[in-house]
Design a protein around this motif. Sequence first.
Motif, PDB file in Angstrom:
ATOM      1  N   LEU A  92       0.819  -1.205   0.000  1.00 51.40           N
ATOM      2  CA  LEU A  92       0.000   0.000   0.000  1.00 51.40           C
ATOM      3  C   LEU A  92       0.857   1.261   0.000  1.00 51.40           C
ATOM      4  O   LEU A  92       0.451   2.295  -0.527  1.00 51.40           O
ATOM      5  CB  LEU A  92      -0.908   0.011   1.236  1.00 51.40           C
ATOM      6  N   ILE A  93       2.038   1.187   0.628  1.00 51.49           N
ATOM      7  CA  ILE A  93       2.860   2.379   0.834  1.00 51.49           C
ATOM      8  C   ILE A  93       4.252   2.165   0.262  1.00 51.49           C
ATOM      9  O   ILE A  93       4.622   1.045  -0.105  1.00 51.49           O
ATOM     10  CB  ILE A  93       2.952   2.729   2.332  1.00 51.49           C
ATOM     11  N   ASN A  94       5.028   3.250   0.234  1.00 54.86           N
ATOM     12  CA  ASN A  94       6.360   3.172  -0.339  1.00 54.86           C
ATOM     13  C   ASN A  94       7.436   3.744   0.575  1.00 54.86           C
ATOM     14  O   ASN A  94       8.598   3.380   0.469  1.00 54.86           O
ATOM     15  CB  ASN A  94       6.397   3.904  -1.690  1.00 54.86           C
ATOM     16  N   ARG A  95       7.055   4.657   1.454  1.00 54.85           N
ATOM     17  CA  ARG A  95       8.061   5.307   2.307  1.00 54.85           C
ATOM     18  C   ARG A  95       8.318   4.490   3.570  1.00 54.85           C
ATOM     19  O   ARG A  95       7.477   3.725   4.034  1.00 54.85           O
ATOM     20  CB  ARG A  95       7.619   6.715   2.686  1.00 54.85           C
ATOM     21  N   GLU A  96       9.505   4.670   4.133  1.00 60.33           N
ATOM     22  CA  GLU A  96       9.865   4.067   5.404  1.00 60.33           C
ATOM     23  C   GLU A  96       9.997   5.165   6.454  1.00 60.33           C
ATOM     24  O   GLU A  96       9.823   6.345   6.154  1.00 60.33           O
ATOM     25  CB  GLU A  96      11.171   3.278   5.264  1.00 60.33           C
ATOM     26  N   GLY A  97      10.305   4.754   7.688  1.00 63.49           N
ATOM     27  CA  GLY A  97      10.508   5.741   8.735  1.00 63.49           C
ATOM     28  C   GLY A  97       9.214   6.274   9.296  1.00 63.49           C
ATOM     29  O   GLY A  97       8.138   5.662   9.162  1.00 63.49           O
ATOM     30  N   PRO A  98       9.260   7.464   9.925  1.00 56.08           N
ATOM     31  CA  PRO A  98       8.080   7.988  10.633  1.00 56.08           C
ATOM     32  C   PRO A  98       6.905   8.299   9.720  1.00 56.08           C
ATOM     33  O   PRO A  98       5.763   8.362  10.176  1.00 56.08           O
ATOM     34  CB  PRO A  98       8.613   9.264  11.297  1.00 56.08           C
ATOM     35  N   GLU A  99       7.151   8.503   8.411  1.00 55.01           N
ATOM     36  CA  GLU A  99       6.055   8.811   7.489  1.00 55.01           C
ATOM     37  C   GLU A  99       5.227   7.584   7.125  1.00 55.01           C
ATOM     38  O   GLU A  99       4.085   7.708   6.668  1.00 55.01           O
ATOM     39  CB  GLU A  99       6.594   9.425   6.200  1.00 55.01           C
ATOM     40  N   ALA A 100       5.776   6.393   7.332  1.00 54.27           N
ATOM     41  CA  ALA A 100       5.120   5.176   6.846  1.00 54.27           C
ATOM     42  C   ALA A 100       3.741   4.975   7.468  1.00 54.27           C
ATOM     43  O   ALA A 100       2.782   4.637   6.764  1.00 54.27           O
ATOM     44  CB  ALA A 100       6.006   3.955   7.119  1.00 54.27           C
ATOM     45  N   GLU A 101       3.618   5.183   8.776  1.00 54.01           N
ATOM     46  CA  GLU A 101       2.329   4.944   9.427  1.00 54.01           C
ATOM     47  C   GLU A 101       1.269   5.920   8.938  1.00 54.01           C
ATOM     48  O   GLU A 101       0.127   5.528   8.680  1.00 54.01           O
ATOM     49  CB  GLU A 101       2.480   5.022  10.944  1.00 54.01           C
ATOM     50  N   ALA A 102       1.633   7.184   8.803  1.00 52.44           N
ATOM     51  CA  ALA A 102       0.671   8.176   8.316  1.00 52.44           C
ATOM     52  C   ALA A 102       0.228   7.847   6.899  1.00 52.44           C
ATOM     53  O   ALA A 102      -0.957   7.982   6.553  1.00 52.44           O
ATOM     54  CB  ALA A 102       1.283   9.576   8.377  1.00 52.44           C
ATOM     55  N   ASP A 103       1.165   7.396   6.061  1.00 49.55           N
ATOM     56  CA  ASP A 103       0.819   7.013   4.689  1.00 49.55           C
ATOM     57  C   ASP A 103      -0.124   5.820   4.686  1.00 49.55           C
ATOM     58  O   ASP A 103      -1.082   5.766   3.903  1.00 49.55           O
ATOM     59  CB  ASP A 103       2.087   6.673   3.901  1.00 49.55           C
ATOM     60  N   LEU A 104       0.140   4.844   5.556  1.00 52.10           N
ATOM     61  CA  LEU A 104      -0.698   3.648   5.624  1.00 52.10           C
ATOM     62  C   LEU A 104      -2.120   4.005   6.014  1.00 52.10           C
ATOM     63  O   LEU A 104      -3.085   3.522   5.405  1.00 52.10           O
ATOM     64  CB  LEU A 104      -0.110   2.653   6.627  1.00 52.10           C
ATOM     65  N   ILE A 105      -2.263   4.851   7.020  1.00 52.63           N
ATOM     66  CA  ILE A 105      -3.598   5.257   7.459  1.00 52.63           C
ATOM     67  C   ILE A 105      -4.320   6.016   6.346  1.00 52.63           C
ATOM     68  O   ILE A 105      -5.517   5.801   6.102  1.00 52.63           O
ATOM     69  CB  ILE A 105      -3.493   6.116   8.740  1.00 52.63           C
ATOM     70  N   ALA A 106      -3.584   6.879   5.648  1.00 54.56           N
ATOM     71  CA  ALA A 106      -4.200   7.680   4.588  1.00 54.56           C
ATOM     72  C   ALA A 106      -4.736   6.806   3.461  1.00 54.56           C
ATOM     73  O   ALA A 106      -5.889   6.961   3.027  1.00 54.56           O
ATOM     74  CB  ALA A 106      -3.190   8.693   4.048  1.00 54.56           C
ATOM     75  N   VAL A 107      -3.933   5.860   2.991  1.00 56.71           N
ATOM     76  CA  VAL A 107      -4.385   5.039   1.857  1.00 56.71           C
ATOM     77  C   VAL A 107      -5.413   4.006   2.316  1.00 56.71           C
ATOM     78  O   VAL A 107      -6.332   3.654   1.557  1.00 56.71           O
ATOM     79  CB  VAL A 107      -3.179   4.394   1.137  1.00 56.71           C
ATOM     80  N   ARG A 108      -5.316   3.543   3.555  1.00 57.69           N
ATOM     81  CA  ARG A 108      -6.369   2.667   4.089  1.00 57.69           C
ATOM     82  C   ARG A 108      -7.712   3.390   4.057  1.00 57.69           C
ATOM     83  O   ARG A 108      -8.738   2.819   3.665  1.00 57.69           O
ATOM     84  CB  ARG A 108      -6.032   2.278   5.530  1.00 57.69           C
ATOM     85  N   ASP A 109      -7.711   4.658   4.461  1.00 50.53           N
ATOM     86  CA  ASP A 109      -8.956   5.420   4.491  1.00 50.53           C
ATOM     87  C   ASP A 109      -9.496   5.686   3.086  1.00 50.53           C
ATOM     88  O   ASP A 109     -10.715   5.762   2.887  1.00 50.53           O
ATOM     89  CB  ASP A 109      -8.741   6.736   5.239  1.00 50.53           C
TER      90      ASP A 109
END
Length: 277
Positions: free
Chosen positions: A54-71
Amino acid sequence: MSTSGEHPLKFGIVTDIHYNPETETGNQTEAGLERCIEKWTREGAEFVIQLGDLINREGPEAEADLIAVRDMLARFPGKVHHVAGNHCLAVPPERYKAIMGLDSLYHTFASHGIRFIALDGMDVSAINEPQTEADHHLLEYYRDVVKAPFYCGAIGARQLEWLVSELDLALKNEEPVIILSHLPLLEETTDEKHGLLWNHEEVVAILSRYPNVRAVLSGHYHAAAKAVRGGIEFVVLAAFGGGDGVMDGDCLIVKASGNRLVFRSRQDDILLNLDNT
């Protein structure tokens, strides 16, 4: 492939979204998924399968990206079934499960008399502590001896036991089975760069013992590929989006009817005959 009721099963499927809001294609993801959801809803998809990454970035941005695309995907009015990919687990597995509402990264569900079994191909990998002594040796072998790609992984001992028990139950219940795996299971459906499930030969050998296993659907390798082994169709789906931006053809509708699966893209239909008799 039998389906219950008068209407065939239809479901949406998408893989390798690789959401990254810092890229041009990442900024197109939301609009592209909106078009997917409109298509899936319009064509009567009962649920959607998301095959990982679902996501491509690592580090602290990964969780925010995951939540965004999940939504974004959650706007689909039906159930969305998630399969974890290697990039998804830039978010620690326990946190990933909590965000995605999963009890386990490998799981099963059924619809219209068809059993879907979702595998966790990163069960034994560089990101997971081995659960058993056998898993520890498996990790050492592929990591240190084979030098297998670190971004792939294997199915561990406990998951293999679970897989066999689920396949036994599906055979007893006369359910056709579709396997869902982010990582490809055949060398001819991927390339050296992307790799495949480390212990793919062992898993394919298990699947081949069951005449009711009809197809394996995967992602990870961004170009589409297809092969047949032991009467089982192994289908790797093309990644969502591409160099020309998000394409409606990446949001596939799959129709299961009789002994057939039809993948409907923007350009054409891909017909799979799933009659193993």
